[in-house]
Write an enzyme that holds these catalytic residues in place. Sequence first.
Site, mmCIF file in Angstrom:
data_model
loop_
_atom_site.group_PDB
_atom_site.id
_atom_site.type_symbol
_atom_site.label_atom_id
_atom_site.label_comp_id
_atom_site.label_asym_id
_atom_site.label_seq_id
_atom_site.Cartn_x
_atom_site.Cartn_y
_atom_site.Cartn_z
ATOM 1 N N LYS A 13 -4.188 -1.487 -0.892
ATOM 2 C CA LYS A 13 -5.135 -0.361 -0.860
ATOM 3 C C LYS A 13 -6.449 -0.756 -1.548
ATOM 4 O O LYS A 13 -7.531 -0.546 -1.010
ATOM 5 C CB LYS A 13 -4.537 0.883 -1.554
ATOM 6 C CG LYS A 13 -3.243 1.371 -0.916
ATOM 7 C CD LYS A 13 -2.700 2.626 -1.596
ATOM 8 C CE LYS A 13 -2.303 2.426 -3.042
ATOM 9 N NZ LYS A 13 -1.164 1.489 -3.235
ATOM 10 N N ARG A 88 -0.441 11.409 -3.932
ATOM 11 C CA ARG A 88 0.793 10.636 -4.008
ATOM 12 C C ARG A 88 2.018 11.534 -3.974
ATOM 13 O O ARG A 88 3.145 11.027 -4.040
ATOM 14 C CB ARG A 88 0.821 9.919 -5.345
ATOM 15 C CG ARG A 88 0.514 8.458 -5.300
ATOM 16 C CD ARG A 88 0.444 8.037 -6.748
ATOM 17 N NE ARG A 88 0.864 6.700 -6.952
ATOM 18 C CZ ARG A 88 0.028 5.667 -6.998
ATOM 19 N NH1 ARG A 88 -1.254 5.826 -6.787
ATOM 20 N NH2 ARG A 88 0.493 4.480 -7.261
ATOM 21 N N ARG A 127 0.176 -10.739 -8.769
ATOM 22 C CA ARG A 127 -1.201 -10.216 -8.942
ATOM 23 C C ARG A 127 -1.704 -10.479 -10.361
ATOM 24 O O ARG A 127 -0.968 -10.344 -11.332
ATOM 25 C CB ARG A 127 -1.243 -8.717 -8.667
ATOM 26 C CG ARG A 127 -2.635 -8.127 -9.006
ATOM 27 C CD ARG A 127 -2.835 -6.751 -8.490
ATOM 28 N NE ARG A 127 -1.823 -5.825 -8.957
ATOM 29 C CZ ARG A 127 -1.666 -4.602 -8.487
ATOM 30 N NH1 ARG A 127 -2.458 -4.160 -7.530
ATOM 31 N NH2 ARG A 127 -0.711 -3.828 -8.957
ATOM 32 N N ARG A 160 -1.236 -6.909 -15.032
ATOM 33 C CA ARG A 160 -1.070 -5.481 -15.317
ATOM 34 C C ARG A 160 0.314 -5.229 -15.904
ATOM 35 O O ARG A 160 1.292 -5.803 -15.436
ATOM 36 C CB ARG A 160 -1.249 -4.661 -14.027
ATOM 37 C CG ARG A 160 -2.620 -4.010 -13.916
ATOM 38 C CD ARG A 160 -2.887 -3.434 -12.543
ATOM 39 N NE ARG A 160 -1.940 -2.403 -12.124
ATOM 40 C CZ ARG A 160 -2.052 -1.696 -11.006
ATOM 41 N NH1 ARG A 160 -3.088 -1.896 -10.209
ATOM 42 N NH2 ARG A 160 -1.160 -0.796 -10.673
ATOM 43 N N ARG A 171 8.509 1.379 -9.337
ATOM 44 C CA ARG A 171 7.340 1.929 -8.619
ATOM 45 C C ARG A 171 7.628 2.046 -7.129
ATOM 46 O O ARG A 171 7.211 3.015 -6.484
ATOM 47 C CB ARG A 171 6.122 1.036 -8.844
ATOM 48 C CG ARG A 171 5.519 1.217 -10.238
ATOM 49 C CD ARG A 171 4.607 0.073 -10.609
ATOM 50 N NE ARG A 171 3.433 -0.026 -9.765
ATOM 51 C CZ ARG A 171 2.707 -1.124 -9.617
ATOM 52 N NH1 ARG A 171 3.042 -2.237 -10.246
ATOM 53 N NH2 ARG A 171 1.648 -1.122 -8.844
HETATM 54 P P1 AP5 Z 1 -3.840 -4.533 -4.087
HETATM 55 O O1 AP5 Z 1 -4.953 -4.423 -3.121
HETATM 56 O O2 AP5 Z 1 -4.154 -4.587 -5.525
HETATM 57 O O3 AP5 Z 1 -2.709 -3.420 -3.743
HETATM 58 P P2 AP5 Z 1 -2.673 -1.859 -4.016
HETATM 59 O O4 AP5 Z 1 -2.122 -1.220 -2.798
HETATM 60 O O5 AP5 Z 1 -3.984 -1.388 -4.528
HETATM 61 O O6 AP5 Z 1 -1.540 -1.849 -5.121
HETATM 62 P P3 AP5 Z 1 -1.493 -1.067 -6.519
HETATM 63 O O7 AP5 Z 1 -0.415 -1.745 -7.327
HETATM 64 O O8 AP5 Z 1 -2.836 -0.980 -7.138
HETATM 65 O O9 AP5 Z 1 -0.996 0.287 -6.065
HETATM 66 P P4 AP5 Z 1 -0.368 1.377 -6.911
HETATM 67 O O10 AP5 Z 1 -0.436 2.486 -5.972
HETATM 68 O O11 AP5 Z 1 0.974 1.075 -7.465
HETATM 69 O O12 AP5 Z 1 -1.277 1.391 -8.248
HETATM 70 P P5 AP5 Z 1 -2.337 2.421 -8.789
HETATM 71 O O13 AP5 Z 1 -3.302 1.661 -9.569
HETATM 72 O O14 AP5 Z 1 -2.803 3.307 -7.705
HETATM 73 O O15 AP5 Z 1 -2.986 -5.839 -3.687
HETATM 74 C C1 AP5 Z 1 -1.853 -6.228 -4.450
HETATM 75 C C2 AP5 Z 1 -1.818 -7.758 -4.560
HETATM 76 O O16 AP5 Z 1 -1.599 -8.320 -3.267
HETATM 77 C C3 AP5 Z 1 -3.137 -8.380 -5.049
HETATM 78 O O17 AP5 Z 1 -2.865 -9.491 -5.862
HETATM 79 C C4 AP5 Z 1 -3.851 -8.785 -3.763
HETATM 80 O O18 AP5 Z 1 -4.694 -9.900 -3.965
HETATM 81 C C5 AP5 Z 1 -2.688 -9.112 -2.832
HETATM 82 N N1 AP5 Z 1 -2.945 -8.764 -1.434
HETATM 83 C C6 AP5 Z 1 -3.658 -7.695 -0.969
HETATM 84 N N2 AP5 Z 1 -3.679 -7.678 0.381
HETATM 85 C C7 AP5 Z 1 -2.943 -8.764 0.778
HETATM 86 C C8 AP5 Z 1 -2.591 -9.302 2.062
HETATM 87 N N3 AP5 Z 1 -2.999 -8.704 3.194
HETATM 88 N N4 AP5 Z 1 -1.818 -10.416 2.089
HETATM 89 C C9 AP5 Z 1 -1.413 -11.024 0.940
HETATM 90 N N5 AP5 Z 1 -1.717 -10.579 -0.304
HETATM 91 C C10 AP5 Z 1 -2.475 -9.458 -0.378
HETATM 92 O O19 AP5 Z 1 -1.423 3.309 -9.762
HETATM 93 C C11 AP5 Z 1 -0.906 2.778 -10.961
HETATM 94 C C12 AP5 Z 1 -0.174 3.868 -11.741
HETATM 95 O O20 AP5 Z 1 -1.095 4.924 -12.085
HETATM 96 C C13 AP5 Z 1 0.950 4.593 -10.974
HETATM 97 O O21 AP5 Z 1 2.175 3.904 -11.072
HETATM 98 C C14 AP5 Z 1 0.987 5.939 -11.706
HETATM 99 O O22 AP5 Z 1 1.638 5.836 -12.945
HETATM 100 C C15 AP5 Z 1 -0.501 6.213 -11.976
HETATM 101 N N6 AP5 Z 1 -1.136 6.952 -10.861
HETATM 102 C C16 AP5 Z 1 -2.195 6.530 -10.098
HETATM 103 N N7 AP5 Z 1 -2.520 7.451 -9.182
HETATM 104 C C17 AP5 Z 1 -1.649 8.475 -9.365
HETATM 105 C C18 AP5 Z 1 -1.452 9.715 -8.682
HETATM 106 N N8 AP5 Z 1 -2.225 10.080 -7.643
HETATM 107 N N9 AP5 Z 1 -0.454 10.526 -9.115
HETATM 108 C C19 AP5 Z 1 0.320 10.185 -10.177
HETATM 109 N N10 AP5 Z 1 0.208 9.023 -10.842
HETATM 110 C C20 AP5 Z 1 -0.780 8.167 -10.436
HETATM 111 MG MG MG Z 2 -4.675 -0.603 -6.384
#
Ligand code: AP5
Ligand code: MG
Length: 214
Positions: A13, A88, A127, A160, A171
């Site tokens: 994402k 989410r 990552r 992270r 997760r």
């Molecule tokens: P990346 O692009 O970083 O993936 P992402 O989908 O953004 O993954 P996240 O881990 O950031 O998602 P998340 O939803 O768990 O975390 P968030 O920060 O929102 O890519 C991942 C890796 O793969 C990278 O190293 C990248 O280089 C690689 N990659 C990307 N594309 C690729 C491809 N095509 N091929 C190969 N490799 C690739 O949330 C974190 C925490 O915050 C949650 O657990 C929760 O506690 C809280 N939180 C956030 N939002 C909410 C909400 N709305 N409600 C409640 N809690 C929330």
């Molecule tokens: Mg992200």
Amino acid sequence: MNIILLGAPGAGKGTQAERIVATYGVAHISTGDILRKAVADGTELGLEAKRYMDAGELVPDEVVIGLARDRLAEPDCEAGFILDGFPRTVPQADALAMVLGELGRSLDAVVQIAVDKDALVKRLTARRTCRGCGKVYNLLIERPSQYDVCDVCGGEVYQREDDSVETVTNRLDVYENETAPLVEYYERKGFLRRVDGNQDPDAVFDDVRAALGD
Ligand code: AP5
Ligand code: MG
Ligand code: ZN
């Protein structure tokens, strides 16, 4: 253009959001980034959110809904926005519809990035993220030239806290239980466009553009 990016942790994402922002000039709203900044700044919100995030649990709905509401009302969102990691849960999606109604805005599309579970675990545990500018690296596809130094800003590149194997597993379970139902939720409303995220990032982006009718 007002878009939601839907997908499991590690689906890409953030990676696709960066490309969408560069191409379409919309505002990037990542509730995860907002929460991580609050944790780094040691604010009251950060202190509350940290224990949920470190455990791979969701931060309570009322907290993130408030954050998203405030962020969506900021002026840069008038040019369009991309929501990354919000909503989410079904209550968050219902709240978003209300907030957008109040702001006189509407959604254009919900892009689901679908990736196989094995690949998600590999991506997340490999990552690395820059503490300074937020640039995302991956030991499998894009390493910094020096082990823990960011190529862009010279900041510290770290893992992270929630990218450990144990937390990643939780997760992904939380995603299945709480967030995956939004796929059907938005499909019923006619917003859903599905993209195969099991390709390299540029190929995924080509499909995202096609899904957005570009
Ligand atoms: P990346 O692009 O970083 O993936 P992402 O989908 O953004 O993954 P996240 O881990 O950031 O998602 P998340 O939803 O768990 O975390 P968030 O920060 O929102 O890519 C991942 C890796 O793969 C990278 O190293 C990248 O280089 C690689 N990659 C990307 N594309 C690729 C491809 N095509 N091929 C190969 N490799 C690739 O949330 C974190 C925490 O915050 C949650 O657990 C929760 O506690 C809280 N939180 C956030 N939002 C909410 C909400 N709305 N409600 C409640 N809690 C929330
Ligand atoms: Mg992200
Ligand atoms: Zn950096």
